[in-house]
Design a protein around this motif. Structure first.
Motif, PDB file in Angstrom:
ATOM      1  N   VAL A   1      28.292  25.637 -28.417  1.00 16.28           N
ATOM      2  CA  VAL A   1      27.954  26.139 -29.747  1.00 16.28           C
ATOM      3  C   VAL A   1      29.144  26.856 -30.374  1.00 16.28           C
ATOM      4  CG1 VAL A   1      26.420  27.636 -31.072  1.00 16.28           C
ATOM      5  CG2 VAL A   1      25.549  26.406 -29.073  1.00 16.28           C
ATOM      6  N   ASP A   2      29.439  26.527 -31.615  1.00 16.25           N
ATOM      7  CA  ASP A   2      30.458  27.219 -32.391  1.00 16.25           C
ATOM      8  C   ASP A   2      29.749  28.341 -33.140  1.00 16.25           C
ATOM      9  OD1 ASP A   2      32.484  28.073 -34.018  1.00 16.25           O
ATOM     10  OD2 ASP A   2      32.705  26.198 -35.143  1.00 16.25           O
ATOM     11  N   VAL A   3      29.856  29.574 -32.659  1.00 13.67           N
ATOM     12  CA  VAL A   3      29.191  30.710 -33.295  1.00 13.67           C
ATOM     13  C   VAL A   3      30.028  31.959 -33.079  1.00 13.67           C
ATOM     14  CG1 VAL A   3      27.773  31.236 -31.248  1.00 13.67           C
ATOM     15  CG2 VAL A   3      27.010  31.979 -33.526  1.00 13.67           C
ATOM     16  N   GLU A   4      30.121  32.787 -34.125  1.00 10.78           N
ATOM     17  CA  GLU A   4      30.894  34.012 -34.040  1.00 10.78           C
ATOM     18  C   GLU A   4      30.177  35.127 -34.784  1.00 10.78           C
ATOM     19  OE1 GLU A   4      33.344  34.368 -32.114  1.00 10.78           O
ATOM     20  OE2 GLU A   4      33.753  32.254 -31.676  1.00 10.78           O
ATOM     21  N   LEU A   5      30.536  36.369 -34.435  1.00  7.16           N
ATOM     22  CA  LEU A   5      30.016  37.542 -35.129  1.00  7.16           C
ATOM     23  C   LEU A   5      30.847  37.781 -36.383  1.00  7.16           C
ATOM     24  CD1 LEU A   5      27.886  39.865 -34.704  1.00  7.16           C
ATOM     25  CD2 LEU A   5      29.804  41.215 -33.813  1.00  7.16           C
ATOM     26  N   VAL A   6      30.170  38.002 -37.507  1.00  9.77           N
ATOM     27  CA  VAL A   6      30.873  38.309 -38.753  1.00  9.77           C
ATOM     28  C   VAL A   6      30.347  39.633 -39.306  1.00  9.77           C
ATOM     29  CG1 VAL A   6      31.278  35.879 -39.307  1.00  9.77           C
ATOM     30  CG2 VAL A   6      29.232  37.010 -40.194  1.00  9.77           C
ATOM     31  N   THR A   7      31.139  40.264 -40.132  1.00  7.56           N
ATOM     32  CA  THR A   7      30.737  41.545 -40.722  1.00  7.56           C
ATOM     33  C   THR A   7      29.680  41.321 -41.803  1.00  7.56           C
ATOM     34  OG1 THR A   7      32.406  41.462 -42.458  1.00  7.56           O
ATOM     35  CG2 THR A   7      33.067  42.435 -40.347  1.00  7.56           C
ATOM     36  N   ALA A   8      29.057  42.412 -42.223  1.00  6.94           N
ATOM     37  CA  ALA A   8      28.079  42.331 -43.305  1.00  6.94           C
ATOM     38  C   ALA A   8      28.731  41.800 -44.574  1.00  6.94           C
ATOM     39  CB  ALA A   8      27.450  43.696 -43.542  1.00  6.94           C
ATOM     40  N   ALA A   9      29.969  42.223 -44.827  1.00  5.22           N
ATOM     41  CA  ALA A   9      30.669  41.745 -46.029  1.00  5.22           C
ATOM     42  C   ALA A   9      30.942  40.252 -45.937  1.00  5.22           C
ATOM     43  CB  ALA A   9      31.973  42.520 -46.206  1.00  5.22           C
TER      44      ALA A   9
END
Length: 370
Positions: free
Chosen positions: A117-125
């Motif tokens: 799976v290609d998944v990452e954590l991103v900021t709210a912005a």
């Protein structure tokens, strides 16, 4: 109504994405296959979804691995079946409103990556940039998985059904199963057929079908309703990603409107109260949608397992296989599920350890929405 064949190697019960995938892959492997569908092909859970195939399933790398394999199959679907799914990449955002959700993502990210799976954590912005309707003040962060595609679910059913027939399978619609004898004799209004092996892929009716064969399949029927609302004039041009909130609220672009899902009213909740609850969550997470009217899109029933993960396996005491309880995720797993069913019928070692998919993981207790 013409009579059924007298016998078959495998009888698949259910003509949605799971049943047609299994029938296609069995027939292409040279297995004599008959499929029975109580209504029209794709008229059950397959027609109740938001029409998205995705690879990321939070907290469950096993489901994600099935989805990754299935997406690969969908990308080659036109070449295999002659049917174009018109896949359009929109991506998936999973919003986090609590620190615990962020911690859980970080703890499971490595397993998701290992599943492909290609998944990452991103900021709210960053989440608000990916979906401009998101109020970044209402969330802490989000998971971003670009491999999510809008598609045409009826085309999946149609493609698999066409390929199954081309490989020699017999597909019968408007043919409900009314009884299953211990010797593999299956009764319908169109007559009786004896099957060496039965595959239950009957979606919301899977538990009832299995019970006819004396098999316990802990699947319940869970009603869902999809709603539609207008798109704010300030929304930038382009499709919004599928966006999921911890409240179970989910939205995505649907032509020139926005598709909204959040289950259906609870047992003691009126539809009006439920719509108010949906509107409240919608306005909090997406302020520009506050006050928007909600209209019925379509509704239906899902087959749901106690833990929200599908059951795919074989009954230990009889030639009865099952692929059910997909809990609204069958579209994303159908190609891989069909492969697993085919390998179980042929006695082949599957590409994945299927032990965790059997009903043995839920030894007792009633099924509940996952």
């Amino acid at each position: 109504m013409s009579r059924l064949p007298e016998r078959t190697d495998v009888l698949v019960i259910g003509g949605g994405v799971i049943g047609t995938s299994a029938a296609c892959q069995l027939a292409e492997a040279g297995v004599g296959t008959v499929l029975l569908e109580r209504g029209a092909l794709g008229s059950g859970s397959s027609g109740t979804t938001a029409g998205v195939v995705r690879t990321y399933f939070p907290g469950n790398a096993l489901i994600s691995s099935l989805a990754v394999r299935s997406l690969t199959a969908y990308q080659a679907f036109a070449e295999r079946t002659g049917t174009d799914l018109d896949l359009k990449r929109i991506g998936l955002l999973v919003l986090f409103s609590e620190e615990q959700q962020v911690r859980e993502f970080r703890q499971t990210r490595a397993a998701q990556h290992a599943a492909g799976v290609d998944v990452e954590l991103v900021t709210a912005a960053e989440a608000a940039r990916l979906n401009p309707l998101v109020d970044e003040r209402s969330i802490l962060a989000a998971a971003w998985a670009p491999e999510a595609y809008a598609c045409d679910p009826p085309a999946i059913v149609r493609g698999y059904a066409t390929a199954a027939r081309r490989a020699g399978a017999v597909l019968r619609t408007e043919t409900p199963v009314t009884g299953i004898d211990p010797d593999g004799r299956v009764h319908t209004p169109a007559g009786t057929i004896r099957a060496d092996t039965i595959v239950c892929a009957a979606g919301p009716w899977a538990g009832a079908v299995a019970a006819m064969a004396g098999v316990r399949l802990p699947v319940t029927t869970h009603p869902v309703e999809m709603l539609l609302t207008g798109t704010p004039g300030s929304t930038p041009h382009g499709a919004l990603p599928m966006t999921m909130h911890p409240s179970s609220l989910r939205i995505r672009s649907w032509e020139d409107r926005i598709l909204v899902g959040m289950g259906r009213p609870g047992p003691d909740e009126t539809r009006e109260a439920w719509l108010r609850r949906v509107s409240r969550h919608l306005g909090t997470t997406y302020p520009t949608l506050a006050g928007n009217g909600l209209e019925n899109g379509w509704s239906g029933n899902l087959d749901v397992s106690p833990d929200g993960m599908a059951f795919i396996g074989r009954d230990p005491s009889r030639p009865f296989l099952y692929a059910a309880g997909f809990s609204g995720q069958g579209l994303c797993q159908a190609p891989a599920a069909g492969e697993i069913v085919r390998d179980l019928v042929l006695g082949k070692t599957s590409w994945i350890d299927t032990a965790g998919l059997s009903t043995a993981r839920c030894p007792g207790g009633p099924a509940a929405p996952g």
